[in-house]
Design a protein around this motif. Structure first.
Motif, PDB file in Angstrom:
ATOM      1  N   ALA A   3      45.945  -0.834  22.600  1.00 27.43           N
ATOM      2  CA  ALA A   3      45.930   0.526  23.146  1.00 27.43           C
ATOM      3  C   ALA A   3      44.666   0.818  23.949  1.00 27.43           C
ATOM      4  CB  ALA A   3      46.070   1.540  22.011  1.00 27.43           C
ATOM      5  N   VAL A   4      43.711  -0.097  23.895  1.00 31.44           N
ATOM      6  CA  VAL A   4      42.421   0.148  24.532  1.00 31.44           C
ATOM      7  C   VAL A   4      42.312  -0.638  25.846  1.00 31.44           C
ATOM      8  CG1 VAL A   4      39.912  -0.142  24.210  1.00 31.44           C
ATOM      9  CG2 VAL A   4      41.364   0.543  22.286  1.00 31.44           C
ATOM     10  N   TYR A   5      41.765  -0.001  26.869  1.00 27.26           N
ATOM     11  CA  TYR A   5      41.572  -0.694  28.144  1.00 27.26           C
ATOM     12  C   TYR A   5      40.666  -1.909  27.959  1.00 27.26           C
ATOM     13  CZ  TYR A   5      43.584   3.006  31.058  1.00 27.26           C
ATOM     14  OH  TYR A   5      44.432   3.874  31.660  1.00 27.26           O
ATOM     15  N   PRO A   6      40.878  -2.931  28.796  1.00 27.15           N
ATOM     16  CA  PRO A   6      39.989  -4.104  28.691  1.00 27.15           C
ATOM     17  C   PRO A   6      38.592  -3.781  29.234  1.00 27.15           C
ATOM     18  CG  PRO A   6      41.451  -4.337  30.578  1.00 27.15           C
ATOM     19  CD  PRO A   6      41.891  -3.092  29.850  1.00 27.15           C
ATOM     20  N   ASP A   7      37.680  -4.702  29.040  1.00 25.21           N
ATOM     21  CA  ASP A   7      36.342  -4.581  29.616  1.00 25.21           C
ATOM     22  C   ASP A   7      36.457  -4.855  31.123  1.00 25.21           C
ATOM     23  OD1 ASP A   7      33.768  -4.812  30.494  1.00 25.21           O
ATOM     24  OD2 ASP A   7      33.300  -6.614  29.314  1.00 25.21           O
ATOM     25  N   GLY A   8      36.355  -3.811  31.920  1.00 23.45           N
ATOM     26  CA  GLY A   8      36.539  -3.934  33.363  1.00 23.45           C
ATOM     27  C   GLY A   8      35.546  -4.881  34.015  1.00 23.45           C
ATOM     28  N   ALA A   9      34.372  -4.991  33.439  1.00 25.74           N
ATOM     29  CA  ALA A   9      33.347  -5.866  34.019  1.00 25.74           C
ATOM     30  C   ALA A   9      33.440  -7.289  33.465  1.00 25.74           C
ATOM     31  CB  ALA A   9      31.957  -5.291  33.750  1.00 25.74           C
ATOM     32  N   ALA A  10      34.330  -7.521  32.512  1.00 26.27           N
ATOM     33  CA  ALA A  10      34.530  -8.844  31.899  1.00 26.27           C
ATOM     34  C   ALA A  10      33.199  -9.463  31.462  1.00 26.27           C
ATOM     35  CB  ALA A  10      35.275  -9.774  32.867  1.00 26.27           C
ATOM     36  N   MET A  11      32.410  -8.684  30.696  1.00 19.69           N
ATOM     37  CA  MET A  11      31.030  -9.103  30.382  1.00 19.69           C
ATOM     38  C   MET A  11      30.933 -10.417  29.617  1.00 19.69           C
ATOM     39  SD  MET A  11      29.141  -7.172  32.037  1.00 19.69           S
ATOM     40  CE  MET A  11      27.577  -7.833  31.479  1.00 19.69           C
ATOM     41  N   GLU A  12      31.780 -10.586  28.610  1.00 15.81           N
ATOM     42  CA  GLU A  12      31.671 -11.820  27.818  1.00 15.81           C
ATOM     43  C   GLU A  12      32.075 -13.040  28.653  1.00 15.81           C
ATOM     44  OE1 GLU A  12      33.721 -11.680  24.044  1.00 15.81           O
ATOM     45  OE2 GLU A  12      33.159 -13.769  23.606  1.00 15.81           O
ATOM     46  N   LEU A  13      33.156 -12.896  29.379  1.00 19.65           N
ATOM     47  CA  LEU A  13      33.597 -13.993  30.249  1.00 19.65           C
ATOM     48  C   LEU A  13      32.549 -14.255  31.334  1.00 19.65           C
ATOM     49  CD1 LEU A  13      35.714 -16.035  31.257  1.00 19.65           C
ATOM     50  CD2 LEU A  13      36.797 -14.151  32.515  1.00 19.65           C
ATOM     51  N   ARG A  14      32.007 -13.190  31.858  1.00 19.32           N
ATOM     52  CA  ARG A  14      30.973 -13.297  32.896  1.00 19.32           C
ATOM     53  C   ARG A  14      29.792 -14.154  32.412  1.00 19.32           C
ATOM     54  NH1 ARG A  14      29.884 -10.131  37.324  1.00 19.32           N
ATOM     55  NH2 ARG A  14      31.690  -8.870  36.752  1.00 19.32           N
ATOM     56  N   GLU A  15      29.371 -13.864  31.182  1.00 18.78           N
ATOM     57  CA  GLU A  15      28.244 -14.612  30.630  1.00 18.78           C
ATOM     58  C   GLU A  15      28.604 -16.098  30.501  1.00 18.78           C
ATOM     59  OE1 GLU A  15      26.815 -12.823  26.957  1.00 18.78           O
ATOM     60  OE2 GLU A  15      25.720 -14.690  26.510  1.00 18.78           O
ATOM     61  N   GLN A  16      29.830 -16.345  30.030  1.00 20.52           N
ATOM     62  CA  GLN A  16      30.262 -17.733  29.811  1.00 20.52           C
ATOM     63  C   GLN A  16      30.410 -18.492  31.134  1.00 20.52           C
ATOM     64  OE1 GLN A  16      31.888 -19.266  26.826  1.00 20.52           O
ATOM     65  NE2 GLN A  16      31.364 -17.632  25.397  1.00 20.52           N
ATOM     66  N   VAL A  17      30.981 -17.825  32.138  1.00 15.46           N
ATOM     67  CA  VAL A  17      31.169 -18.506  33.423  1.00 15.46           C
ATOM     68  C   VAL A  17      29.797 -18.754  34.078  1.00 15.46           C
ATOM     69  CG1 VAL A  17      32.132 -18.325  35.763  1.00 15.46           C
ATOM     70  CG2 VAL A  17      33.504 -17.617  33.803  1.00 15.46           C
ATOM     71  N   ALA A  18      28.898 -17.771  33.949  1.00 13.66           N
ATOM     72  CA  ALA A  18      27.553 -17.937  34.515  1.00 13.66           C
ATOM     73  C   ALA A  18      26.863 -19.160  33.898  1.00 13.66           C
ATOM     74  CB  ALA A  18      26.723 -16.674  34.299  1.00 13.66           C
ATOM     75  N   ASN A  19      26.988 -19.313  32.572  1.00 19.12           N
ATOM     76  CA  ASN A  19      26.395 -20.479  31.911  1.00 19.12           C
ATOM     77  C   ASN A  19      27.058 -21.778  32.346  1.00 19.12           C
ATOM     78  OD1 ASN A  19      24.537 -19.082  30.426  1.00 19.12           O
ATOM     79  ND2 ASN A  19      25.910 -18.802  28.665  1.00 19.12           N
ATOM     80  N   TYR A  20      28.369 -21.723  32.436  1.00 19.26           N
ATOM     81  CA  TYR A  20      29.152 -22.907  32.793  1.00 19.26           C
ATOM     82  C   TYR A  20      28.781 -23.402  34.198  1.00 19.26           C
ATOM     83  CZ  TYR A  20      33.528 -25.233  34.347  1.00 19.26           C
ATOM     84  OH  TYR A  20      34.452 -26.083  34.875  1.00 19.26           O
ATOM     85  N   LEU A  21      28.597 -22.459  35.130  1.00 20.97           N
ATOM     86  CA  LEU A  21      28.341 -22.842  36.521  1.00 20.97           C
ATOM     87  C   LEU A  21      26.854 -22.873  36.877  1.00 20.97           C
ATOM     88  CD1 LEU A  21      31.014 -20.662  38.379  1.00 20.97           C
ATOM     89  CD2 LEU A  21      31.224 -23.049  37.683  1.00 20.97           C
ATOM     90  N   HIS A  22      26.008 -22.413  35.961  1.00 19.56           N
ATOM     91  CA  HIS A  22      24.567 -22.280  36.248  1.00 19.56           C
ATOM     92  C   HIS A  22      24.326 -21.352  37.435  1.00 19.56           C
ATOM     93  CE1 HIS A  22      24.167 -25.459  33.358  1.00 19.56           C
ATOM     94  NE2 HIS A  22      24.945 -26.238  34.086  1.00 19.56           N
ATOM     95  N   VAL A  23      24.997 -20.202  37.399  1.00 20.95           N
ATOM     96  CA  VAL A  23      24.742 -19.152  38.400  1.00 20.95           C
ATOM     97  C   VAL A  23      24.385 -17.870  37.640  1.00 20.95           C
ATOM     98  CG1 VAL A  23      26.340 -20.155  40.092  1.00 20.95           C
ATOM     99  CG2 VAL A  23      27.168 -18.368  38.529  1.00 20.95           C
ATOM    100  N   LYS A  24      23.941 -16.858  38.378  1.00 25.93           N
ATOM    101  CA  LYS A  24      23.599 -15.582  37.735  1.00 25.93           C
ATOM    102  C   LYS A  24      24.867 -14.756  37.522  1.00 25.93           C
ATOM    103  CE  LYS A  24      19.205 -15.108  40.213  1.00 25.93           C
ATOM    104  NZ  LYS A  24      19.572 -15.594  41.570  1.00 25.93           N
TER     105      LYS A  24
END
Ligand SMILES: *Cc1c(COP(=O)(O)O)cnc(C)c1O
Length: 359
Positions: A59-80
């Protein structure tokens, strides 16, 4: 009521006949679909568990900024983290880019033939489209550079190119980027990045800091096997990301998609194994095509573009679909997604019947 007049020149996307339709029409039990470059091995087995345990509330909207995924992808790719923009698949990213940058006063440069959505959205935005024919199946970057002027907003480089599977190498890409003026955004669509094995395939992220006008596209739909979730992302300069973010819908990636993508990043072994299998099967196809004198372009993706001598692509398509094999027909050839070993064996047997050699 009238929609924008240019929309009437387009067709809604047709993914081709469904498996059930083909079964009924040709009275078949088994259908093999090698038409959309999905991962034939599915996705990591960890995804099912992740999405069934991790969602707090539907019933709750997702995290529009995708913060957790963002952190993981940033680590995975070595980007900010500020260098990332997420979208409902790359299809939506192409729409976001087109909506933000293209209009009647602008033009956009792309190859022909390439991924159809670049042109589709450019038409909707009423931008002028400058198509540059592939040269020996590869992007003609010299001519694409010649087509750029003050009104050019986006140049699209699909690498490897869909449908041909051909690629622009590191040296070619860099000398092109050096020529492109700063007001032009160069979008490098790396939907098949994980599958590319050529030594000189560009590592575009390593040169991102040198070009503020470079934007790289990646997706979870292909090698990661998450096409049903609709999630992809772009990597570029933080200032560009901030501007593009304004035309992104507030909740464009779903909670399930974000969770699935995070789980996928935690099982990179699945992707590695898929790539090894793909490379092996790709080589088997090459041997077969050479022996059978069937034309093909060497591919850096999980698909191969072929031409059967003396046959129209529509006839090849028809021959295969009647036997339960769905591939994708283009005006001058057909594109086959590289499937599982046993499916590839069977498809080779069928194609052999059409080859000039039939040995
Ligand atoms: C499949 C594909 C896309 C779209 O992928 P999604 O992330 O599933 O929307 C974009 N570009 C190319 C070249 C593709 O082949």
């Amino acid at each position: 009521m009238d929609v924008k007049k240019q929309i009437l020149t387009l067709k809604a996307y047709t993914p081709g006949k469904s498996t059930d339709e083909v079964k009924r029409e040709y009275n078949l039990d088994k259908i093999v679909k090698l038409a959309s470059n999905e991962n034939p091995h599915g996705c990591s087995p960890t995804i099912v568990e992740a999405i069934s345990t991790k969602i707090p509330s539907f019933a709750v909207y997702p995290d529009g900024a995708a913060m957790e995924l963002r952190e993981q992808v940033a680590n995975y790719l070595h980007v900010k983290e500020e260098q990332l923009l997420f979208s409902s698949g790359l299809d939506e990213m192409i729409q976001i880019l087109s909506r933000a940058l293209l209009s009647e006063e602008t033009n956009t440069v792309m190859a022909a033939e390439t991924f159809s959505q670049y042109k589709h959205h450019a038409v909707i935005e009423n931008a002028e489209i400058r198509e540059v024919p592939l040269k020996d199946g590869v992007h003609d970057l010299d001519e694409m550079a010649n087509q750029i002027d003050e009104a050019t907003k986006i140049v699209w480089i699909c690498n490897p190119n869909n449908p041909t599977g051909t690629y622009v190498n590191k040296e070619e890409l860099e000398s092109f980027l050096q020529k492109v003026p700063k007001h032009v955004l160069v979008v490098v669509d790396e939907a098949y990045y994980e599958y590319a094995t050529a030594q000189d395939y560009p590592q575009t992220l390593q040169i991102l800091d040198d070009y503020e006008n470079l934007f790289v596209l990646r997706t979870f739909s292909k090698a990661f096997g998450l096409a049903a979730f609709r999630i992809g992302y772009g990597i570029g300069a933080p200032s560009l990301i901030q501007q593009l973010d304004i035309s992104r819908l507030p909740f464009n990636t779903s909670a399930l998609a974000q969770t699935a993508a995070i789980a996928a990043l935690n099982d990179l072994q699945f992707v590695e194994e898929s790539v090894i299998l793909n490379t092996h099967e790709r080589d088997r196809y090459y041997d077969f095509f050479e022996k059978q004198q069937i034309f093909y372009y060497p591919s850096e993706g999980n698909f191969i573009f072929i031409k059967i001598p003396g046959m129209s692509s529509q006839d090849v398509f028809q021959y295969l679909i009647e036997k339960g094999w769905i591939v994708r027909a283009f005006p001058n050839g057909i594109r086959i997604t590289i499937g599982k070993e046993e499916d590839n064996d069977e498809l080779m047997r069928l194609l052999k019947e059409l080859s000039p050699v039939k040995l």
